[in-house]
Enzyme design. Structure first.
Site, PDB file in Angstrom:
ATOM      1  CG  ASN A  39      -1.735   1.246   1.362  1.00 37.63           C
ATOM      2  OD1 ASN A  39      -1.861   2.005   0.389  1.00 37.63           O
ATOM      3  ND2 ASN A  39      -2.303   1.494   2.526  1.00 37.63           N
TER       4      ASN A  39
ATOM      5  CE  LYS B 255       0.127   3.540   4.630  1.00 39.78           C
ATOM      6  NZ  LYS B 255       0.030   3.688   6.050  1.00 39.78           N
TER       7      LYS B 255
ATOM      8  CG  HIS C 115      -5.790   1.839   4.928  1.00 41.47           C
ATOM      9  ND1 HIS C 115      -5.364   2.828   5.783  1.00 41.47           N
ATOM     10  CD2 HIS C 115      -4.769   0.955   4.829  1.00 41.47           C
ATOM     11  CE1 HIS C 115      -4.124   2.559   6.172  1.00 41.47           C
ATOM     12  NE2 HIS C 115      -3.743   1.428   5.605  1.00 41.47           N
TER      13      HIS C 115
ATOM     14  CD  GLU D 133      -3.031   5.625   6.446  1.00 38.93           C
ATOM     15  OE1 GLU D 133      -2.977   5.700   5.211  1.00 38.93           O
ATOM     16  OE2 GLU D 133      -2.100   5.129   7.127  1.00 38.93           O
TER      17      GLU D 133
ATOM     18  CD  GLU E 293      -3.707  -2.567   7.325  1.00 34.43           C
ATOM     19  OE1 GLU E 293      -2.537  -2.684   6.952  1.00 34.43           O
ATOM     20  OE2 GLU E 293      -4.427  -1.613   6.988  1.00 34.43           O
TER      21      GLU E 293
ATOM     22  N   GLY F 170       2.289   2.209  10.536  1.00 33.97           N
ATOM     23  CA  GLY F 170       3.197   3.342  10.348  1.00 33.97           C
ATOM     24  C   GLY F 170       3.894   3.784  11.619  1.00 33.97           C
TER      25      GLY F 170
ATOM     26  CB  SER G  94       5.278  -1.836  11.836  1.00 31.95           C
ATOM     27  OG  SER G  94       4.781  -0.534  12.096  1.00 31.95           O
TER      28      SER G  94
HETATM   29  C1  PEP Z   1      -0.750   0.101   5.892  1.00 33.74           C
HETATM   30  O1  PEP Z   1      -0.682   1.190   5.372  1.00 33.74           O
HETATM   31  O2  PEP Z   1      -1.739  -0.613   5.685  1.00 33.74           O
HETATM   32  C2  PEP Z   1       0.348  -0.320   6.755  1.00 33.74           C
HETATM   33  C3  PEP Z   1       0.259  -1.475   7.368  1.00 33.74           C
HETATM   34  O3  PEP Z   1       1.427   0.530   6.879  1.00 33.74           O
HETATM   35  P1  PEP Z   1       2.845   0.188   7.584  1.00 33.74           P
HETATM   36  O4  PEP Z   1       3.316  -1.112   7.022  1.00 33.74           O
HETATM   37  O5  PEP Z   1       3.728   1.339   7.239  1.00 33.74           O
HETATM   38  O6  PEP Z   1       2.576   0.068   9.054  1.00 33.74           O
END
Ligand code: PEP
Length: 256
Positions: A9, A11, A97, A99, A169, A175, A215
C-alpha cells in the site's frame, strides 16, 4: 492450503515516474517468487497506468487501487469508479483502510457499499479492519472487529465473500514501527476467522486469506506468517523501496 498474499500500500507516495523506476527494478529481481506468494501493488490512482505499462510482460504482479467510489458515475467530484479501474486492468481494491475510516470518515455502511460495488465489477476487495489502541486497552477488541466485519459484510453473498481478502490491521501498529506480536496477531486473526465462520461457514472461513498489516517488514514477516491464521501482509513503509519489499516477499516465500 492458502497461498500467502503480500500487498504493497503505497498510500500518497510514488508518482508515475517513480512507479516506473520502482517496477523496473522490482520485476527484474522478482524471479519466480510469485509461484509461492501472490504479490499485489497499490499505487496512487495517477500512477496506475504507469504501473500497468511497466508490468505489461509480468502479469504475475497484480495492481490494486487504494480506494474506490461506491457510486456508478456522475456528480461525485474527486471520486473514481470501479468501471474506470477495470478499464485500467486493476484487479484488487483496498477498501476500509484505517486512514480512510479515521481521516475521511468512512463508516462500516460506506465500506459495505464499496465492497458491494467492487464485487459487481468483479474487483477483488482487500477489506481492512482493526482496532485502535484505546479500543484494545479498553477490552473492546472483539466487539470492534465483530461489528466491522458484520456490518462491512452485510448482504455480501458467499460467492462474493470467496473473492475478498481480509486485512487485519491494528491501527496502533500502522506506520508506527510498533508491530503486534505474533501471538497478538494470531489471536486476532483466529477471532476474525471465527466471525466469518459464524456469518458464512467454517469451510468458507478456512478458505479466506487474512493479511496482517502494521509495520510488517522482512525482519518480522516470516514469524508473523508462521502463525496458522496469518496468510499474508498489507504493507506500507516497507513496500516503498523495491529491495525492502523484495526482501519481505523472499522471507515469506522461504518460510513456506
Ligand atoms: C498500511 O498502510 O496498511 C500499513 C500497514 O502501513 P505500515 O506497514 O507502514 O505500518
Amino acid at each position: 492450503m492458502r497461498k500467502p498474499i503480500i500487498a504493497a500500500n503505497w498510500k500518497m507516495n510514488l508518482g508515475p515516474k517513480e512507479t516506473e523506476a520502482f517496477l523496473s527494478t522490482f520485476t527484474g529481481k522478482l524471479d519466480n517468487l510469485t509461484d509461492q506468494v501472490d504479490v499485489v501493488i497499490a499505487p496512487p490512482f495517477v500512477s496506475i497506468p504507469a504501473a500497468i505499462a511497466a508490468l505489461s510482460s509480468n502479469s504475475d504482479v497484480a495492481i490494486a487501487a487504494q480506494n474506490v467510489s461506491e457510486q456508478d458515475n456522475g456528480a461525485f467530484t474527486g471520486e473514481v469508479s470501479t468501471m474506470m479501474l477495470k478499464e485500467l486492468f486493476v484487479r484488487y481494491v483496498i477498501i476500509g483502510h484505517s486512514e480512510r475510516r479515521t481521516l475521511y470518515g468512512e463508516t462500516n455502511a460506506v465500506i459495505n457499499a464499496k465492497l458491494k460495488q467492487a464485487r459487481v465489477a468483479n474487483l477483488k476487495p482487500i477489506f481492512c479492519i482493526g482496532e485502535t489502541l484505546e479500543e484494545r486497552d479498553g477490552g473492546q477488541l472483539e466487539e470492534v472487529l465483530s461489528s466491522q466485519i458484520t456490518e462491512g459484510l452485510e448482504g455480501i453473498s458467499e460467492k462474493d465473500m470467496k473473492e475478498i481478502v481480509v486485512a487485519y490491521e491494528p491501527v496502533w501498529a500502522i506506520g508506527t514501527g510498533r508491530v503486534a506480536s505474533a501471538e497478538q496477531a494470531q489471536e486476532a486473526h483466529a477471532f476474525v476467522r471465527s466471525v466469518i465462520a459464524g456469518l458464512y461457514s467454517s469451510e468458507l472461513a478456512e478458505k479466506i486469506r487474512i493479511q496482517y498489516g502494521g509495520s510488517m517488514k522482512a525482519a518480522n514477516g516470516a514469524e508473523l506468517l508462521s502463525q496458522p491464521d496469518i496468510d499474508g501482509g498489507l504493507v506500507g513503509g516497507a513496500s516503498l523501496e523495491p529491495q525492502s519489499f523484495l526482501d519481505l516477499i523472499s522471507a515469506v516465500a522461504e518460510s513456506e
